[in-house]
Design an enzyme around this catalytic site. Structure first.
Site, PDB file in Angstrom:
ATOM      1  N   GLU A 158       0.811  -1.219   0.000  1.00 32.16           N
ATOM      2  CA  GLU A 158       0.000   0.000   0.000  1.00 32.16           C
ATOM      3  C   GLU A 158       0.844   1.269   0.000  1.00 32.16           C
ATOM      4  O   GLU A 158       0.344   2.345   0.325  1.00 32.16           O
ATOM      5  CB  GLU A 158      -0.931   0.012   1.224  1.00 32.16           C
ATOM      6  CG  GLU A 158      -1.859  -1.171   1.335  1.00 32.16           C
ATOM      7  CD  GLU A 158      -2.934  -1.225   0.254  1.00 32.16           C
ATOM      8  OE1 GLU A 158      -2.823  -0.501  -0.750  1.00 32.16           O
ATOM      9  OE2 GLU A 158      -3.880  -2.013   0.424  1.00 32.16           O
ATOM     10  N   HIS A 181      -2.951   2.584   8.504  1.00 29.05           N
ATOM     11  CA  HIS A 181      -3.979   1.813   7.804  1.00 29.05           C
ATOM     12  C   HIS A 181      -4.180   0.507   8.556  1.00 29.05           C
ATOM     13  O   HIS A 181      -3.209  -0.201   8.835  1.00 29.05           O
ATOM     14  CB  HIS A 181      -3.547   1.537   6.365  1.00 29.05           C
ATOM     15  CG  HIS A 181      -4.352   0.475   5.683  1.00 29.05           C
ATOM     16  ND1 HIS A 181      -5.735   0.494   5.642  1.00 29.05           N
ATOM     17  CD2 HIS A 181      -3.993  -0.652   5.021  1.00 29.05           C
ATOM     18  CE1 HIS A 181      -6.175  -0.559   4.983  1.00 29.05           C
ATOM     19  NE2 HIS A 181      -5.135  -1.289   4.603  1.00 29.05           N
ATOM     20  N   HIS A 205      -7.099  -2.992   9.401  1.00 28.15           N
ATOM     21  CA  HIS A 205      -8.286  -3.771   9.058  1.00 28.15           C
ATOM     22  C   HIS A 205      -9.093  -4.003  10.335  1.00 28.15           C
ATOM     23  O   HIS A 205      -9.575  -5.112  10.585  1.00 28.15           O
ATOM     24  CB  HIS A 205      -7.887  -5.106   8.424  1.00 28.15           C
ATOM     25  CG  HIS A 205      -7.244  -4.981   7.081  1.00 28.15           C
ATOM     26  ND1 HIS A 205      -6.874  -6.064   6.314  1.00 28.15           N
ATOM     27  CD2 HIS A 205      -6.917  -3.883   6.338  1.00 28.15           C
ATOM     28  CE1 HIS A 205      -6.329  -5.649   5.181  1.00 28.15           C
ATOM     29  NE2 HIS A 205      -6.349  -4.324   5.170  1.00 28.15           N
ATOM     30  N   TYR A 250     -21.737  13.019  18.789  1.00 29.57           N
ATOM     31  CA  TYR A 250     -21.077  14.319  18.592  1.00 29.57           C
ATOM     32  C   TYR A 250     -19.585  14.181  18.304  1.00 29.57           C
ATOM     33  O   TYR A 250     -18.969  15.024  17.631  1.00 29.57           O
ATOM     34  CB  TYR A 250     -21.302  15.220  19.815  1.00 29.57           C
ATOM     35  CG  TYR A 250     -20.425  14.915  20.997  1.00 29.57           C
ATOM     36  CD1 TYR A 250     -19.171  15.522  21.133  1.00 29.57           C
ATOM     37  CD2 TYR A 250     -20.831  14.012  21.983  1.00 29.57           C
ATOM     38  CE1 TYR A 250     -18.351  15.236  22.207  1.00 29.57           C
ATOM     39  CE2 TYR A 250     -20.024  13.723  23.050  1.00 29.57           C
ATOM     40  CZ  TYR A 250     -18.786  14.333  23.167  1.00 29.57           C
ATOM     41  OH  TYR A 250     -17.972  14.052  24.229  1.00 29.57           O
ATOM     42  N   HIS A 280     -12.567  -2.930   2.568  1.00 35.29           N
ATOM     43  CA  HIS A 280     -11.132  -3.026   2.829  1.00 35.29           C
ATOM     44  C   HIS A 280     -10.783  -2.714   4.291  1.00 35.29           C
ATOM     45  O   HIS A 280     -10.416  -3.613   5.035  1.00 35.29           O
ATOM     46  CB  HIS A 280     -10.399  -2.077   1.864  1.00 35.29           C
ATOM     47  CG  HIS A 280      -8.920  -2.205   1.873  1.00 35.29           C
ATOM     48  ND1 HIS A 280      -8.130  -1.896   0.788  1.00 35.29           N
ATOM     49  CD2 HIS A 280      -8.045  -2.588   2.845  1.00 35.29           C
ATOM     50  CE1 HIS A 280      -6.861  -2.107   1.055  1.00 35.29           C
ATOM     51  NE2 HIS A 280      -6.790  -2.523   2.312  1.00 35.29           N
ATOM     52  N   TYR A 317     -13.629  22.103  12.647  1.00 37.78           N
ATOM     53  CA  TYR A 317     -14.745  21.805  11.756  1.00 37.78           C
ATOM     54  C   TYR A 317     -14.479  22.291  10.339  1.00 37.78           C
ATOM     55  O   TYR A 317     -14.224  23.468  10.100  1.00 37.78           O
ATOM     56  CB  TYR A 317     -16.028  22.427  12.284  1.00 37.78           C
ATOM     57  CG  TYR A 317     -17.252  21.994  11.511  1.00 37.78           C
ATOM     58  CD1 TYR A 317     -17.852  20.777  11.791  1.00 37.78           C
ATOM     59  CD2 TYR A 317     -17.779  22.774  10.495  1.00 37.78           C
ATOM     60  CE1 TYR A 317     -18.958  20.359  11.076  1.00 37.78           C
ATOM     61  CE2 TYR A 317     -18.882  22.360   9.784  1.00 37.78           C
ATOM     62  CZ  TYR A 317     -19.470  21.154  10.080  1.00 37.78           C
ATOM     63  OH  TYR A 317     -20.567  20.734   9.368  1.00 37.78           O
TER      64      TYR A 317
END
Length: 216
Positions: free
Chosen positions: A74, A93, A95, A114, A156, A209
């Site tokens: 990857e 990353h 799984h 929230y 994935h 945000y």
């Protein structure tokens, strides 16, 4: 807290913590950390039992590999993310079970809680499906991470990014926890979602945000 004073050791420690949490099993998942001119990434086939600092692989901006091992399959995805988001220095990353379950439904994590605002918006997107180990998967992840610190990968797993390995690790823990809680809620009904105005209010309290700010 992961000490990044020695980056190779810090990456190995991150892999161990992810496996101890049960987020990765066997050789699944991978971790990278930005270095000047490229990144340091876990090799293919790595797990907490066989990974040592000297087995990490350096991949430069041109994709030239330095090291005795083969970089994770990857690595294109990690490189694309670090290139697209200069504020991010670490990519994780995994799984992790709940994230994979939600990603296999190809559903985003919506504003059922929230704390979803902590990832930078009203949801955590699910990236479109692309074959593992491809440049296209990297492009898909980059799209889904816009203004976010995490995303799901369809059929994935998940991605978390941060200024530091510790920040990316904590984001990974938070996403897996919320994904599990969302799936639990779905088992008994349709969760009420917080409106965008409330998520924006919460996001401003987090200070991120819609900006994709990466907390340290």
């Amino acid at each position: 807290m992961i000490d990044e004073g020695n980056l190779p050791n810090a990456i190995v420690e991150t892999v161990r913590r992810l496996q101890d949490k049960g987020f990765n099993h066997g050789n699944s998942g991978n971790v990278s950390r930005r270095l000047s001119g490229g990144m340091l990434i876990t090799p293919t086939g790595a797990n907490s039992a066989n990974l040592t600092p000297d087995r990490l692989v350096h991949v430069d901006a041109a994709g030239v590999v330095t090291g005795e091992c083969i970089p994770s399959s990857e690595w294109h995805m990690h490189a694309a993310i670090l290139n697209a988001y200069p504020a991010a220095n670490a990519v994780i990353h995994t799984h992790a079970d709940a994230c994979v379950a939600l990603a296999c439904l190809r559903k985003p994590l919506p504003s059922f809680h929230y704390m979803v605002a902590a990832f930078g918006g009203t949801d955590v997107r699910c990236a479109r499906y692309a074959t593992f180990g491809t440049v296209d998967l990297g492009a898909s992840a980059v799209e889904a991470l816009k203004d976010r610190t995490a995303c799901l990968l369809a059929n994935h797993g998940m991605i978390a990014i941060g200024k530091t390995l510790e920040a990316a690790f904590q984001t990974t823990v938070k996403l897996e926890t919320l994904a599990r809680q969302y799936l639990m809620a779905l088992q008994v009904g349709e969760p009420a979602l917080l409106p965008e105005a409330e998520m924006e209010r919460v996001g401003k309290r987090y200070g991120n945000y819609g900006t994709g700010l990466l907390p340290g």
